[in-house]
Motif scaffolding. Structure first.
Motif, short mmCIF file in Angstrom:
data_model
loop_
_atom_site.label_atom_id
_atom_site.label_comp_id
_atom_site.label_asym_id
_atom_site.label_seq_id
_atom_site.Cartn_x
_atom_site.Cartn_y
_atom_site.Cartn_z
N LEU A 152 67.21 27.20 -81.37
CA LEU A 152 68.11 27.41 -82.51
C LEU A 152 67.49 26.90 -83.82
O LEU A 152 67.57 27.58 -84.85
CB LEU A 152 69.46 26.73 -82.25
CG LEU A 152 70.28 27.34 -81.12
CD1 LEU A 152 71.54 26.52 -80.88
CD2 LEU A 152 70.61 28.78 -81.40
N CYS A 153 66.86 25.73 -83.77
CA CYS A 153 66.20 25.20 -84.98
C CYS A 153 65.02 26.08 -85.39
O CYS A 153 64.82 26.33 -86.58
CB CYS A 153 65.73 23.78 -84.74
SG CYS A 153 67.09 22.61 -84.62
N SER A 154 64.25 26.55 -84.41
CA SER A 154 63.13 27.43 -84.73
C SER A 154 63.61 28.75 -85.32
O SER A 154 62.99 29.29 -86.23
CB SER A 154 62.30 27.70 -83.48
OG SER A 154 61.76 26.51 -82.98
N GLY A 155 64.72 29.25 -84.82
CA GLY A 155 65.30 30.48 -85.39
C GLY A 155 65.75 30.27 -86.82
O GLY A 155 65.58 31.15 -87.68
N ALA A 156 66.33 29.12 -87.11
CA ALA A 156 66.75 28.82 -88.48
C ALA A 156 65.54 28.69 -89.40
O ALA A 156 65.55 29.18 -90.54
CB ALA A 156 67.58 27.53 -88.50
N ILE A 157 64.48 28.07 -88.91
CA ILE A 157 63.25 27.95 -89.70
C ILE A 157 62.65 29.34 -89.94
O ILE A 157 62.17 29.64 -91.03
CB ILE A 157 62.25 27.02 -89.01
CG1 ILE A 157 62.78 25.58 -89.02
CG2 ILE A 157 60.88 27.08 -89.66
CD1 ILE A 157 62.01 24.64 -88.12
N ALA A 158 62.67 30.19 -88.90
CA ALA A 158 62.14 31.54 -89.05
C ALA A 158 62.95 32.36 -90.05
O ALA A 158 62.38 33.10 -90.86
CB ALA A 158 62.11 32.25 -87.69
N ALA A 159 64.27 32.24 -90.01
CA ALA A 159 65.10 32.95 -90.99
C ALA A 159 64.81 32.46 -92.40
O ALA A 159 64.73 33.25 -93.34
CB ALA A 159 66.57 32.77 -90.65
N ALA A 160 64.62 31.15 -92.55
CA ALA A 160 64.26 30.61 -93.87
C ALA A 160 62.90 31.13 -94.31
O ALA A 160 62.71 31.45 -95.49
CB ALA A 160 64.27 29.09 -93.83
N ALA A 161 61.96 31.25 -93.37
CA ALA A 161 60.64 31.80 -93.71
C ALA A 161 60.76 33.27 -94.11
O ALA A 161 60.04 33.73 -95.00
CB ALA A 161 59.68 31.65 -92.53
N CYS A 162 61.67 34.01 -93.47
CA CYS A 162 61.89 35.41 -93.87
C CYS A 162 62.38 35.49 -95.30
O CYS A 162 61.88 36.29 -96.09
CB CYS A 162 62.93 36.06 -92.95
SG CYS A 162 62.33 36.49 -91.34
N PHE A 163 63.38 34.68 -95.62
CA PHE A 163 63.93 34.73 -96.98
C PHE A 163 62.92 34.21 -98.00
O PHE A 163 62.93 34.65 -99.15
CB PHE A 163 65.23 33.95 -97.05
CG PHE A 163 66.36 34.62 -96.33
CD1 PHE A 163 66.78 35.90 -96.69
CD2 PHE A 163 67.01 34.00 -95.28
CE1 PHE A 163 67.81 36.53 -96.03
CE2 PHE A 163 68.05 34.61 -94.61
CZ PHE A 163 68.45 35.89 -94.98
#
Length: 119
Positions: A69-80
């Protein structure tokens, strides 16, 4: 420890940077978590026809769930963060030359770059 703390977030972020779509990064969390769960189930019992849903859920470690879940949040932040720099799937300008992409004016009938004539 290295898988959860370093490799998993790194793979999520690299995927998000190379293909910056949050709609692609967020389902990746479920896929990675499912892959980790299936890998642990294979280590326990390599015969998938004997698995049950309860056994698969029991194989999910709470740290793996939190890391996904934390890695997914980091990945979404990297996308934005990378979307303004890297656009995916931008349609070409309709005024551009179909052959080389040189931007033509309304009066130009022939591309000065490649010589292609506009119809």
């Amino acid at each position: 420890m290295a898988l959860v703390n370093f490799l998993l977030p790194l793979l999520f972020v690299l995927t998000a940077v190379f293909y910056p779509r949050p709609a692609f990064a967020l389902p990746g969390v479920a896929l990675a978590l499912g892959g980790a769960c299936i890998t642990r189930a294979m280590q326990m019992n390599p015969m998938p026809w004997q698995w049950s849903l309860g056994m698969l859920v029991a194989r999910v470690h709470p740290i793996t769930l939190a890391a996904s879940l934390c890695s997914g949040a980091i990945a979404a932040a990297a996308c934005f963060a990378t979307q303004p720099m890297r656009k995916v799937g931008i349609a070409p300008d309709p005024r551009a030359c179909r052959h080389c992409g040189y931007l033509l004016d309304e009066e130009m009938r022939q591309c000065p770059e490649c010589g292609e004539t506009r119809v």
